[in-house]
Design an enzyme around this catalytic site. Structure first.
Site, PDB file in Angstrom:
ATOM      1  N   HIS A  97      -4.064   5.197   5.313  1.00  0.00           N
ATOM      2  CA  HIS A  97      -3.935   6.485   4.621  1.00  0.00           C
ATOM      3  C   HIS A  97      -4.711   6.469   3.301  1.00  0.00           C
ATOM      4  O   HIS A  97      -5.418   7.435   2.987  1.00  0.00           O
ATOM      5  CB  HIS A  97      -2.452   6.773   4.376  1.00  0.00           C
ATOM      6  N   ASP A  98      -4.613   5.385   2.539  1.00  0.00           N
ATOM      7  CA  ASP A  98      -5.385   5.270   1.299  1.00  0.00           C
ATOM      8  C   ASP A  98      -6.877   5.370   1.592  1.00  0.00           C
ATOM      9  O   ASP A  98      -7.620   6.041   0.875  1.00  0.00           O
ATOM     10  CB  ASP A  98      -5.090   3.948   0.584  1.00  0.00           C
ATOM     11  N   ASP A 133      -2.623  13.135   6.180  1.00  0.00           N
ATOM     12  CA  ASP A 133      -1.164  13.112   6.065  1.00  0.00           C
ATOM     13  C   ASP A 133      -0.502  13.100   7.440  1.00  0.00           C
ATOM     14  O   ASP A 133       0.494  12.403   7.655  1.00  0.00           O
ATOM     15  CB  ASP A 133      -0.677  14.298   5.236  1.00  0.00           C
ATOM     16  N   GLY A 176       3.108   4.037  -1.488  1.00  0.00           N
ATOM     17  CA  GLY A 176       3.412   4.482  -2.834  1.00  0.00           C
ATOM     18  C   GLY A 176       2.139   4.930  -3.515  1.00  0.00           C
ATOM     19  O   GLY A 176       1.057   4.891  -2.927  1.00  0.00           O
ATOM     20  N   GLY A 199      -1.105   4.992  -5.102  1.00  0.00           N
ATOM     21  CA  GLY A 199      -2.216   4.080  -5.341  1.00  0.00           C
ATOM     22  C   GLY A 199      -1.911   2.648  -4.976  1.00  0.00           C
ATOM     23  O   GLY A 199      -1.387   1.909  -5.774  1.00  0.00           O
ATOM     24  N   TYR A 244       0.780  -1.237   0.000  1.00  0.00           N
ATOM     25  CA  TYR A 244       0.000   0.000   0.000  1.00  0.00           C
ATOM     26  C   TYR A 244       0.812   1.287   0.000  1.00  0.00           C
ATOM     27  O   TYR A 244       0.260   2.355  -0.259  1.00  0.00           O
ATOM     28  CB  TYR A 244      -0.984   0.006   1.175  1.00  0.00           C
TER      29      TYR A 244
END
EC number: 3.1.1.4
Length: 121
Positions: A48-49, A89, A29, A31, A27
């Protein structure tokens, strides 16, 4: 934006973001690639995604936001329209710091066991 995000990570972890987290696990990086997160550090990226996926304001990851440091803590701008983005973030930067002990170099550029997402946010 990516520069601000990188500065948060650098200050929280002491690590240069791209070589350290740019292509890590399933996960971390651009996308996520899917599959089961590889330990705590990769789980930070999964969360975070998901956080980015739930943004209701300022959905562009290249938008700037205001933030500051207060006694070593990231503080996102209270009235900033991109506060949600900043909070996403901030959470991952803190999560990376809290999970420095789970970082394993063998998961850098680790794509073999990453498959379509099997864990909904």
């Amino acid at each position: 934006d990516l520069w601000q995000f990188g500065q948060m990570i650098l200050k929280e972890t002491g690590k240069i973001p791209f070589p350290y987290y740019g292509a890590y696990g399933c996960y971390c990086g651009w996308g996520g690639r899917g599959g089961k997160p590889k330990a705590g550090t990769d789980r930070c990226c999964y969360v975070h995604d998901c956080c980015y996926g739930k943004l209701t304001s300022c959905p562009k990851t290249d938008d700037r936001y205001s933030y500051s440091w207060l006694d070593g803590t990231i503080v996102c701008g209270e009235d900033d329209p991109c506060k949600e983005l900043c909070e996403c973030d901030k959470k991952i930067a803190v999560c990376f710091r809290e999970n420095l002990g789970t970082y394993n170099k063998k998961y850098r550029y680790h794509l073999k066991s990453c498959k379509k997402a099997d864990k909904p946010c």
